[in-house]
Design a protein around this motif. Structure first.
Motif, mmCIF file in Angstrom:
data_model
loop_
_atom_site.group_PDB
_atom_site.id
_atom_site.type_symbol
_atom_site.label_atom_id
_atom_site.label_comp_id
_atom_site.label_asym_id
_atom_site.label_seq_id
_atom_site.Cartn_x
_atom_site.Cartn_y
_atom_site.Cartn_z
ATOM 1 N N UNK A 127 -4.235 11.564 0.414
ATOM 2 C CA UNK A 127 -4.165 12.958 0.875
ATOM 3 C C UNK A 127 -5.405 13.333 1.680
ATOM 4 N N UNK A 128 -6.559 12.824 1.271
ATOM 5 C CA UNK A 128 -7.795 13.090 2.010
ATOM 6 C C UNK A 128 -7.786 12.378 3.360
ATOM 7 N N UNK A 129 -7.269 11.145 3.417
ATOM 8 C CA UNK A 129 -7.183 10.427 4.686
ATOM 9 C C UNK A 129 -6.261 11.157 5.668
ATOM 10 N N UNK A 130 -5.200 11.755 5.140
ATOM 11 C CA UNK A 130 -4.322 12.560 5.997
ATOM 12 C C UNK A 130 -5.065 13.787 6.514
ATOM 13 N N UNK A 131 -5.850 14.423 5.650
ATOM 14 C CA UNK A 131 -6.554 15.650 6.027
ATOM 15 C C UNK A 131 -7.534 15.411 7.167
ATOM 16 N N UNK A 132 -8.216 14.256 7.145
ATOM 17 C CA UNK A 132 -9.225 13.996 8.179
ATOM 18 C C UNK A 132 -8.626 13.320 9.413
ATOM 19 N N UNK A 133 -7.295 13.124 9.407
ATOM 20 C CA UNK A 133 -6.628 12.672 10.617
ATOM 21 C C UNK A 133 -6.591 11.175 10.843
ATOM 22 N N UNK A 141 -0.205 -3.019 -2.769
ATOM 23 C CA UNK A 141 1.246 -2.919 -2.868
ATOM 24 C C UNK A 141 1.669 -2.285 -4.193
ATOM 25 N N UNK A 142 0.879 -2.487 -5.258
ATOM 26 C CA UNK A 142 1.214 -1.914 -6.558
ATOM 27 C C UNK A 142 1.031 -0.406 -6.593
ATOM 28 N N UNK A 143 0.280 0.153 -5.663
ATOM 29 C CA UNK A 143 0.056 1.598 -5.602
ATOM 30 C C UNK A 143 0.953 2.305 -4.598
ATOM 31 N N UNK A 144 1.834 1.567 -3.946
ATOM 32 C CA UNK A 144 2.544 2.142 -2.806
ATOM 33 C C UNK A 144 3.510 3.248 -3.227
ATOM 34 N N UNK A 145 4.050 3.181 -4.456
ATOM 35 C CA UNK A 145 5.011 4.198 -4.881
ATOM 36 C C UNK A 145 4.367 5.587 -4.918
ATOM 37 N N UNK A 146 3.168 5.666 -5.482
ATOM 38 C CA UNK A 146 2.507 6.969 -5.542
ATOM 39 C C UNK A 146 1.957 7.384 -4.180
ATOM 40 N N UNK A 147 1.456 6.421 -3.406
ATOM 41 C CA UNK A 147 0.842 6.759 -2.114
ATOM 42 C C UNK A 147 1.871 7.212 -1.094
ATOM 43 N N UNK A 148 3.079 6.664 -1.174
ATOM 44 C CA UNK A 148 4.075 6.912 -0.124
ATOM 45 C C UNK A 148 4.706 8.293 -0.200
ATOM 46 N N UNK A 149 4.375 9.096 -1.224
ATOM 47 C CA UNK A 149 4.933 10.456 -1.294
ATOM 48 C C UNK A 149 4.196 11.403 -0.348
ATOM 49 N N UNK A 150 3.070 10.954 0.208
ATOM 50 C CA UNK A 150 2.310 11.778 1.148
ATOM 51 C C UNK A 150 2.889 11.567 2.543
ATOM 52 N N UNK A 151 3.436 12.629 3.112
ATOM 53 C CA UNK A 151 4.027 12.530 4.444
ATOM 54 C C UNK A 151 2.968 12.844 5.499
ATOM 55 N N UNK A 152 3.228 12.420 6.722
ATOM 56 C CA UNK A 152 2.308 12.719 7.821
ATOM 57 C C UNK A 152 1.253 11.666 8.048
ATOM 58 N N UNK A 153 1.297 10.567 7.305
ATOM 59 C CA UNK A 153 0.370 9.453 7.505
ATOM 60 C C UNK A 153 1.102 8.175 7.124
#
Length: 353
Positions: A127-133, A141-153
């Protein structure tokens, strides 16, 4: 040669940007990490150098390497910087050819073989990486399920350091992962124990329905085996369904706390927490040597159930006053203060005495 990419440092249930700068020069072999690293970050030099060698990305030349984690006044904790340090080092050594590394965020722990292991707190970092553009973020790969819910990045799952380098070099295509957050919440909304399973106990059922409707806390007093725990476990099923925003908020807490082992990180139904009566005040509120959310925060937007209520230490019960009133907990330490949300319904049970 200088290389730079981005990652994040956890601050409570949020993250703040960390710039990973790596400078390497042909000289007698050395490796220094600066920027207020903890022991796990300092040990990254051994994991990173071995992983690079075992991934076939090293050279026979010797390099003096300096890694700077900025801002330098923020403490960096955990193994989450292994992957960004390794990728930046490969870039600084001239093995990685991309000119756009600064457009990426990276997070992940490295095994000595070069495999990328899961880490805690990926969701707030993405979410922070999305915020800073940032254009994309590379995650285990084991974290992708939680990370992929963030749209726009673009969220790119990687399994090895070599795979990450091939992707950044444009030599391997990896499709970004994406999860439809609204559909996920709707699909799993009815998971868990159902209050409709309760038979009889009309007075208790009526009292629970009133308490849930009014947002009240509840104390149940009854003999052992009368169904107090059974009823309490089903209270989340009659709470209002979680909204997408609430699900994201709760999932961020569980991600930071490391409750997402096995990949199922995203929380789609109301939490139910039932700590044992030997729990400490820190276990309830949060904190510790490496500050993590406590039970009151893990129960955020859900139910905190205290069975054998009279057996809990008085001090542990007294510290619940402020979270119940304010809806959040501020854990203050010498180096920093962490703010954890704690809006929950307290359900307690005890035997007559």
């Amino acid at each position: 040669m200088l290389a730079k990419c981005y990652s994040g440092a956890l601050n409570g249930v949020d993250a703040r940007t960390v710039e990973i700068e790596v400078f390497s020069v042909l000289a007698t072999s050395s490796f220094a990490i600066v920027g207020l690293p903890d022991q796990a970050v300092r040990e990254a030099k051994d994991r990173v150098t071995t992983a690079i060698r075992n991934s076939g990305l090293g050279t026979k030349k010797e390099f003096a390497v300096t890694v700077n984690l900025a801002p330098a006044d923020v403490k960096k904790e955990g193994p989450i910087y292994d992957l960004p340090i390794a990728v930046s080092l490969v870039k600084a050594m001239g093995v990685l050819n991309t000119e756009h590394l600064e457009e990426y965020g990276l997070v992940g722990e490295l095994a000595l073989s070069g495999a990328v292991r899961r880490v805690n707190g990926v969701l707030p970092i993405v979410m922070e990486m999305k915020r800073i553009g940032r254009r994309a973020v590379l995650v285990p790969a084991e974290n992708v399920e939680e990370a992929s819910v963030v749209s726009g990045i673009d969220v790119i799952p990687v399994r090895t350091l070599g795979e990450a380098v091939l992707y950044l070099n444009g030599e391997k295509a990896i499709s970004p992962a994406y999860t439809d957050l609204a559909a996920l919440v709707e699909r799993e909304r009815d998971a868990g124990d159902d209050f409709a399973d309760v038979k009889g106990q009309g007075t208790v059922v009526d009292a629970m329905e009133v308490a849930v409707a009014g947002g009240h806390n509840v104390l149940m007093i009854g003999s052992p085996g009368s169904g107090k725990t059974m009823i309490a476990r089903r209270v989340p099923s009659i709470l209002p369904p979680m909204t997408v925003e609430e699900a994201l908020e709760v999932s961020r807490i569980h991600s930071v706390a490391g409750e997402s082992k096995g990949g199922g990180a995203f929380v789609t139904h109301r939490p139910f927490r039932a700590p044992h009566h030997t729990v400490s005040a820190i276990g309830l509120l949060g904190g510790g040597a490496r500050s993590v959310p406590g039970e009151v925060s893990m129960a955020h937007r859900g139910v905190l159930f205290l069975d054998e209520f009279a057996e809990f230490p008085r001090h542990a019960l007294e510290v619940l006053r402020q979270p119940l009133e304010d809806g959040h907990v501020v854990v203050s330490r010498a180096a920093a203060a962490y703010d954890y949300p704690s809006k929950f319904m307290l359900v307690a049970a005890m035997n007559p005495c």
